[in-house]
Design an enzyme around this catalytic site. Sequence first.
Site, PDB file in Angstrom:
ATOM      1  N   GLY A  21       0.816  -1.220   0.000  1.00 38.28           N
ATOM      2  CA  GLY A  21       0.000   0.000   0.000  1.00 38.28           C
ATOM      3  C   GLY A  21       0.845   1.264   0.000  1.00 38.28           C
ATOM      4  CG  ASP A 153      12.014  -5.513  -7.229  1.00 41.95           C
ATOM      5  OD1 ASP A 153      12.137  -6.551  -6.548  1.00 41.95           O
ATOM      6  OD2 ASP A 153      10.954  -4.845  -7.312  1.00 41.95           O
ATOM      7  CB  CYS A 390     -15.995   2.937 -21.136  1.00 38.89           C
ATOM      8  SG  CYS A 390     -14.968   3.329 -22.556  1.00 38.89           S
ATOM      9  CG  HIS A 516     -13.310   5.584 -18.137  1.00 40.12           C
ATOM     10  ND1 HIS A 516     -13.536   4.283 -17.751  1.00 40.12           N
ATOM     11  CD2 HIS A 516     -12.939   5.525 -19.446  1.00 40.12           C
ATOM     12  CE1 HIS A 516     -13.293   3.471 -18.769  1.00 40.12           C
ATOM     13  NE2 HIS A 516     -12.935   4.200 -19.804  1.00 40.12           N
ATOM     14  CD  GLU A 518     -14.187   4.694 -14.278  1.00 40.05           C
ATOM     15  OE1 GLU A 518     -15.132   5.395 -14.667  1.00 40.05           O
ATOM     16  OE2 GLU A 518     -13.628   3.838 -14.990  1.00 40.05           O
TER      17      GLU A 518
HETATM   18  N1  GLN Z   1     -13.386  -1.619 -25.964  1.00 41.80           N
HETATM   19  C1  GLN Z   1     -14.165  -0.442 -26.032  1.00 41.80           C
HETATM   20  C2  GLN Z   1     -13.526   0.616 -26.918  1.00 41.80           C
HETATM   21  O1  GLN Z   1     -12.364   0.567 -27.208  1.00 41.80           O
HETATM   22  C3  GLN Z   1     -14.431   0.125 -24.645  1.00 41.80           C
HETATM   23  C4  GLN Z   1     -13.226   0.654 -23.984  1.00 41.80           C
HETATM   24  C5  GLN Z   1     -13.399   0.859 -22.506  1.00 41.80           C
HETATM   25  O2  GLN Z   1     -14.335   0.351 -21.918  1.00 41.80           O
HETATM   26  N2  GLN Z   1     -12.474   1.566 -21.883  1.00 41.80           N
HETATM   27  O3  GLN Z   1     -14.193   1.520 -27.337  1.00 41.80           O
END
Ligand code: GLN
Length: 540
Positions: A21, A153, A390, A516, A518
């Site tokens: 973490g 590493d 997406c 996205h 998120e």
């Molecule tokens: N595979 C889809 C695209 O390229 C969705 C991509 C995603 O969900 N980030 O448009």
Amino acid sequence: MPKKNKTKYIFVTGGVISSLGKGIASACIGKILEWNGYKTAIMKCDPYINVDPGTMNPYQHGEVYVTDDGTETDLDLGHYYRYTLSPLTKESNITTGKIYRTVIEKERRGDFLGGTVQVIPHITNEIKNGIRLISKKHKVDIIIVEIGGTVGDIEGLPFLEAIRQMKNEEGFQNAINIHLTLIPYIKAAGELKTKPTQHSVGKLREIGIQPEILMVRTEKSLAESEKEKIALFCNVYKDCVIEARDVEDIYEIPLRFKKDKLDRIILSALNLKFKEKLNSSKWEKIVETRKNAKSIVRIGVIGKYITLQDAYKSIDESLKHASIANNVKLELIKIEADTLENKNDAALHETFKGIQGILVPGGFGSRGTLGKIIAAKYARENNIPYFGICLGMQIAAIEFARNVCGLKNADSTEFNKKTKYPVISLLTEQKKIKDMGGTMRLGEYECVLKQNTRAANAYAKKNITERHRHRYEFNSKFIKQFEEKGLIISGIHPKGSLVEIIELKNHPWFLACQFHPEFKSKPDNVHPLFRDFIKSAKHV
Ligand code: GLN
């Protein structure tokens, strides 16, 4: 003598094992420094040879986090975003691949004037340039540099050598090292063991790095005598051995750090002033709300990499934020999409029993798409709130085309190039692209919302910007047909009229977006779409 108004550096390394973490620890250090009034930037150095994680399989790497400027980065940047106000740009994540690429380009240009190009000084110089670039680009007081991987590493060595050099170059009290390790508890002996930590610090010292602060992950509390032992063998002050106990809620960590006075220890080591009283009340309230929420909301996430904990990190966290905003406890039910594919109606009902909201996240490739289509259909037909992100939006469109518009076998050309009804198709600008790395439609784009839609009501404004990562899009040829059957296009990218958000009429909450959301949610600033999704799920 320490220079005035100089950017200070905190290098965070990890030892003993990976997955301790370090990313969250770095983010939480950033948070307590912000509470002290310091502008902080956090960056990540990844020792792998990929130029960025964009082309990596989620099983290898977990989620790929995307910044506004369209950089595909390590998921730790998501932690930095959620806890702090750190600027996050393409400079915030460097990898061995990126560094070597730059050095080799310079060599080909002839910049090294016939010299032999070597790890020291050329690679280490480029790493130091990369780290210092942050202070040139952003006006910040402190830069936290997280070094990926574990001490020992092979591939991490140039990064450790670079930060060793930097500490000297920056001067006394301008840079410090924090080392995060593990103190395992051995049940059979009933003891905490400090030896791996001693070895890890020993390994760092071999390289020439003496950490000022040790943060030790442990499941049991450390006795004073154990702290003394660690201090003695690792050559750090006893007060600088900070116990990082396992916590139930990761958002509690900055408050723990505050309690342990980690901010004071760091700031004194950097010769910076600290505040006597930190104002963390907003954050305390978040943690309290999470702890005290009584009613439960059950959300099913239908994904393809469900077994991997980090594959949908930002989505999991955004759902938590939305639950805090709605004063409910989140129960996340992760469902592997392809397990839905052969289920009859009764079995499907059984799977979705008690689930109050269905979320289909992003993804690539055809495995699991049928299962996701089944989940979207189930949500639509059974009035369960649906949130598509997406690929989750593309899935919703395919499902609607097949089962509402009657377009048999409608599909995305990603999964079936020859489909008769390509309701999702390749973005025009993607048609000529051959390289896979960093070439998707990436980063921040504008979106205009349609009035009186769920989207417009959630955001409470007309123009928004969100982050993207995709190659395929909603095929505008089908817009009319879809709208006639009750689909609402509620968000459009103004240039080129790309469909960014779709919704359904006559459904409690069915919304899917091409971007996205998120990546832009914080516990103290929840994303409006996640907030409203949980709000509607609460009433199911
Ligand atoms: N595979 C889809 C695209 O390229 C969705 C991509 C995603 O969900 N980030 O448009």
